[in-house]
Design a protein around this motif. Structure first.
Motif, PDB file in Angstrom:
ATOM      1  N   ASP A   1       2.218  -1.949   4.431  1.00 28.83           N
ATOM      2  CA  ASP A   1       1.723  -0.576   4.405  1.00 28.83           C
ATOM      3  C   ASP A   1       2.876   0.423   4.433  1.00 28.83           C
ATOM      4  O   ASP A   1       4.002   0.091   4.763  1.00 28.83           O
TER       5      ASP A   1
ATOM      6  N   LYS B   1      -5.216   4.256   3.552  1.00 31.55           N
ATOM      7  CA  LYS B   1      -4.374   3.060   3.657  1.00 31.55           C
ATOM      8  C   LYS B   1      -4.735   2.231   4.884  1.00 31.55           C
ATOM      9  O   LYS B   1      -4.762   1.000   4.827  1.00 31.55           O
TER      10      LYS B   1
ATOM     11  N   LEU C   1       0.841  -1.199   0.000  1.00 33.56           N
ATOM     12  CA  LEU C   1       0.000   0.000   0.000  1.00 33.56           C
ATOM     13  C   LEU C   1       0.875   1.247   0.000  1.00 33.56           C
ATOM     14  O   LEU C   1       1.782   1.379   0.823  1.00 33.56           O
ATOM     15  N   THR C   2       0.598   2.132  -0.947  1.00 34.67           N
ATOM     16  CA  THR C   2       1.248   3.431  -0.988  1.00 34.67           C
ATOM     17  C   THR C   2       0.170   4.494  -1.133  1.00 34.67           C
ATOM     18  O   THR C   2      -0.963   4.184  -1.520  1.00 34.67           O
TER      19      THR C   2
END
Length: 349
Positions: A85, A13, A5-6
């Motif tokens: 994350d 997020k 996740l960006t």
């Protein structure tokens, strides 16, 4: 399945990570790794200080450093489904892309909405004014940052999927659900991956720690027989009484040690087929490493047409030559040489 996740601050997020945890994924955050480092160094961990520390770590150890830390955790713990994350630099993406079935999801949000959401969560260390927030937001995008700094905008361009957080929480959750369904569809294992996974499970029955090998023989997408390395029926196993070694001196002078107490996984699978009257003609064999010379000869004469190995055997050249001569296709998942207990090659150049 590894989902990275960006995205920008308050883009959603955390909500997506929470959704993925509910689907059974292990959640790991690069920011949490930074917080651990900050605590060890006696530093604070407000957002700006963590940004500074992350830049320092990437400058000192390389842009993919934090991702390397997380990658080692994933491999050492043998996690199969993971959410990673807080990815903020392309170097981190490149490291995680070396993991099988890695998908990068970017979460985008307008700065005004992000500020509104951030105020609602009231996390320690968050900016207190919109002006301060925009400094954080622009820094994350990469404005004023060098190669080792925050480069979320570049990471977003590398994403396989983009989620735009432009509605309420229910709308965001629906987008997260739809994206996950797409990833599930794409991450479904191929037939080779499926049979290799079964082979790994079969290998857990092995009773010799020099390889812990398993074998699956399949045809037309159906498993015919399986086998694992172990002593003949009724005879003592290596795990119980130890190995029975035999040295072999090769033509070029190098010496290898072999345990001769056990029947190899490939041999046991072929014996199982003979016992059950199952034809192996035109089938595929899946195994841990390059079969030995004896196994190779049995494979050839059984009519097996393709062999898939997880890795190479340190002395597998003879088998590879036989397979070429018999026109049997040999594929490797990894080009690395399999390492196992007691492995030793003397005098080989």
């Amino acid at each position: 399945m590894i989902i990275g996740l960006t995205g920008y601050a308050s883009a959603g997020k955390e909500e997506f990570a929470k959704y993925l945890r509910g689907k059974g994924l292990v959640s790991i955050s690069l920011s949490d790794e930074l917080r651990k480092i900050a605590m060890q160094m006696g530093r604070t961990w407000d957002r700006e200080d963590l940004q500074d520390l992350g830049n320092e770590m990437r400058e000192k150890h390389g842009t993919g450093y934090l991702a390397e830390v997380v990658k080692n955790v994933i491999l050492n713990q043998q996690y199969r489904k993971v959410c990673v994350d807080s990815i903020r630099n392309p170097g981190e993406v490149e490291v995680l892309k070396t993991l099988s079935k890695f998908y990068l999801v970017g979460l985008n949000v307008a700065p005004e909405k992000a500020w509104e959401l951030m105020q609602g969560r009231k996390r320690k260390g968050d900016p207190e004014t919109f002006e301060d927030f925009m400094k954080v937001y622009n820094r994350e995008r990469g404005i004023g940052e060098g190669e080792n700094g925050q480069q979320v905008a570049k990471c977003m361009r590398m994403a396989d999927f983009i989620i735009k957080n432009d509605s309420d929480l229910a709308g965001l959750e629906k987008k997260c659900e739809n994206t996950f369904k797409k990833i599930e569809t794409e991450s479904r294992p191929t037939w080779d991956e499926y049979f290799m996974d079964v082979m790994e499970s079969v290998s857990e029955r092995a009773t010799c720690d020099r390889g812990r090998s398993g074998c699956v023989i399949a045809k037309d997408k159906q498993i015919l027989v399986t086998g694992y390395v172990g002593s003949p029926i009724g005879m003592p196993h290596c795990d119980d009484v130890g190995h029975k070694f035999k040295k072999v001196i090769h033509e070029d002078g190098h010496i290898t040690n072999h345990c001769v107490r056990t029947v190899h996984a490939e041999q046991n699978a072929i014996c199982q087929a003979a016992k059950l009257g199952v034809s192996l003609k035109n089938s595929n064999l899946y195994c841990r490493m390059t079969p030995c010379g004896t196994c190779a000869m049995l494979i050839i004469n059984s009519g097996i047409r393709r062999v898939v190995c997880q890795s190479r055997y340190h002395s597998g050249e003879e088998s590879e030559e036989m397979f070429r001569g018999a026109r049997i296709r040999l594929d490797y998942v990894s080009q690395e040489v399999q390492q196992y207990a007691g492995q030793k090659v003397e005098g080989k150049k």
